[in-house]
Design an enzyme around this catalytic site. Structure first.
Site, PDB file in Angstrom:
ATOM      1  N   GLY A  13       2.518  -2.872   9.629  1.00  0.00           N
ATOM      2  CA  GLY A  13       3.866  -3.375   9.900  1.00  0.00           C
ATOM      3  C   GLY A  13       4.512  -2.566  10.993  1.00  0.00           C
ATOM      4  O   GLY A  13       3.838  -1.770  11.657  1.00  0.00           O
ATOM      5  N   ASP A 128      15.430  -6.898   1.483  1.00  0.00           N
ATOM      6  CA  ASP A 128      14.281  -7.534   2.147  1.00  0.00           C
ATOM      7  C   ASP A 128      13.410  -8.249   1.109  1.00  0.00           C
ATOM      8  O   ASP A 128      12.190  -8.080   1.097  1.00  0.00           O
ATOM      9  CB  ASP A 128      13.488  -6.454   2.899  1.00  0.00           C
ATOM     10  CG  ASP A 128      12.613  -7.029   4.003  1.00  0.00           C
ATOM     11  OD1 ASP A 128      12.811  -8.203   4.379  1.00  0.00           O
ATOM     12  OD2 ASP A 128      11.739  -6.293   4.495  1.00  0.00           O
TER      13      ASP A 128
HETATM   14  P1  ADP Z   1       6.059  -3.628   5.818  1.00  0.00           P
HETATM   15  O1  ADP Z   1       6.533  -4.977   5.335  1.00  0.00           O
HETATM   16  O2  ADP Z   1       7.153  -2.734   6.254  1.00  0.00           O
HETATM   17  O3  ADP Z   1       4.973  -3.785   6.834  1.00  0.00           O
HETATM   18  P2  ADP Z   1       4.884  -3.257   3.123  1.00  0.00           P
HETATM   19  O4  ADP Z   1       5.161  -2.133   2.176  1.00  0.00           O
HETATM   20  O5  ADP Z   1       5.443  -4.600   2.734  1.00  0.00           O
HETATM   21  O6  ADP Z   1       5.393  -2.821   4.584  1.00  0.00           O
HETATM   22  O7  ADP Z   1       3.320  -3.366   3.295  1.00  0.00           O
HETATM   23  C1  ADP Z   1       2.707  -4.270   4.190  1.00  0.00           C
HETATM   24  C2  ADP Z   1       1.605  -5.070   3.500  1.00  0.00           C
HETATM   25  O8  ADP Z   1       0.599  -4.184   2.962  1.00  0.00           O
HETATM   26  C3  ADP Z   1       2.091  -5.920   2.312  1.00  0.00           C
HETATM   27  O9  ADP Z   1       2.630  -7.168   2.653  1.00  0.00           O
HETATM   28  C4  ADP Z   1       0.787  -6.020   1.467  1.00  0.00           C
HETATM   29  O10 ADP Z   1      -0.049  -7.046   1.957  1.00  0.00           O
HETATM   30  C5  ADP Z   1       0.138  -4.647   1.696  1.00  0.00           C
HETATM   31  N1  ADP Z   1       0.577  -3.698   0.634  1.00  0.00           N
HETATM   32  C6  ADP Z   1       1.573  -2.767   0.740  1.00  0.00           C
HETATM   33  N2  ADP Z   1       1.735  -2.075  -0.405  1.00  0.00           N
HETATM   34  C7  ADP Z   1       0.825  -2.564  -1.279  1.00  0.00           C
HETATM   35  C8  ADP Z   1       0.469  -2.250  -2.653  1.00  0.00           C
HETATM   36  N3  ADP Z   1       1.093  -1.288  -3.341  1.00  0.00           N
HETATM   37  N4  ADP Z   1      -0.541  -2.958  -3.219  1.00  0.00           N
HETATM   38  C9  ADP Z   1      -1.188  -3.930  -2.535  1.00  0.00           C
HETATM   39  N5  ADP Z   1      -0.913  -4.286  -1.260  1.00  0.00           N
HETATM   40  C10 ADP Z   1       0.073  -3.610  -0.616  1.00  0.00           C
HETATM   41 MG    MG Z   2       6.909  -5.741   3.640  1.00  0.00          MG
END
Ligand code: ADP
Ligand code: MG
Length: 168
Positions: A13, A128
């Site tokens: 991200g 969010d």
């Molecule tokens: P951002 O939206 O800021 O990029 P996220 O914390 O939503 O950060 O993480 C990005 C992606 O990584 C998520 O949409 C998911 O697909 C994967 N992900 C993040 N945290 C987890 C978790 N604890 N378990 C499984 N998948 C995860």
């Molecule tokens: Mg996210």
């Protein structure tokens, strides 16, 4: 990072990367969010550290469980439980148009409401909420995650602060 073995990258991200790892201590899998903080202004760095504090202050069956955090080599690492079912957007897309049952949707909806109650009771706004930030565990529970732009309410936060509504 020496305590963890990298398994694979599972997300990317604006913040950096989400990496699936295996703990050398307990053998369990976790997700580590790696946030590059060295190029940030000190205000941005404080914001990132706030995500850690917000997540660490919560403990609820419908919120992704925080484990620990540390800073190393210009990065902030946030360790949390791995949700094996991935995020809800991926789940929806994998259905290829096949609808979920009403019972299933209501079950998820109630779990997210319970998570939000826990968040709001602590005077925190997630800001969010969307299917990409709702995760599925292997037993079918849903958990709210990604507190990246959450805000702690104070007496000044009386107006509307939110991201554009995106419905998937
Ligand atoms: P951002 O939206 O800021 O990029 P996220 O914390 O939503 O950060 O993480 C990005 C992606 O990584 C998520 O949409 C998911 O697909 C994967 N992900 C993040 N945290 C987890 C978790 N604890 N378990 C499984 N998948 C995860
Ligand atoms: Mg996210």
């Amino acid at each position: 990072m020496d305590k963890y073995e990298k398994v694979k990258k599972i997300g990317e991200g604006s913040f950096g990367k989400a990496i699936l790892v295996k703990s050398k201590d307990d053998g369990h899998q976790y997700v580590i969010k790696e946030i590059g903080i060295s190029g940030m202004s000190s205000k941005e760095r404080q914001e990132s550290r706030k995500e850690v504090a917000v997540l660490a202050s919560m403990s609820h069956p419908n919120i992704v469980q925080y484990k620990e955090s540390f800073e190393e080599g210009g990065c902030l690492y946030i360790v949390m439980d791995y949700c094996e079912g991935g995020d809800l957007l991926k789940k929806i897309n994998s259905q290829k148009g096949v609808l979920f049952s009403e019972e299933q949707i209501l079950d998820w909806f109630v779990q997210i409401c319970l998570a939000l109650k826990h968040v709001h009771d602590r005077k925190i706004l997630h800001r969010d909420i969307k299917s990409q930030n709702i995760f599925l565990t292997k037993d079918g529970t849903v958990q709210l995650g990604d507190f990246g732009i959450a805000r702690v309410l104070n007496r000044y936060a009386h107006c509307c602060l939110n991201s554009p509504a995106v419905f998937h």
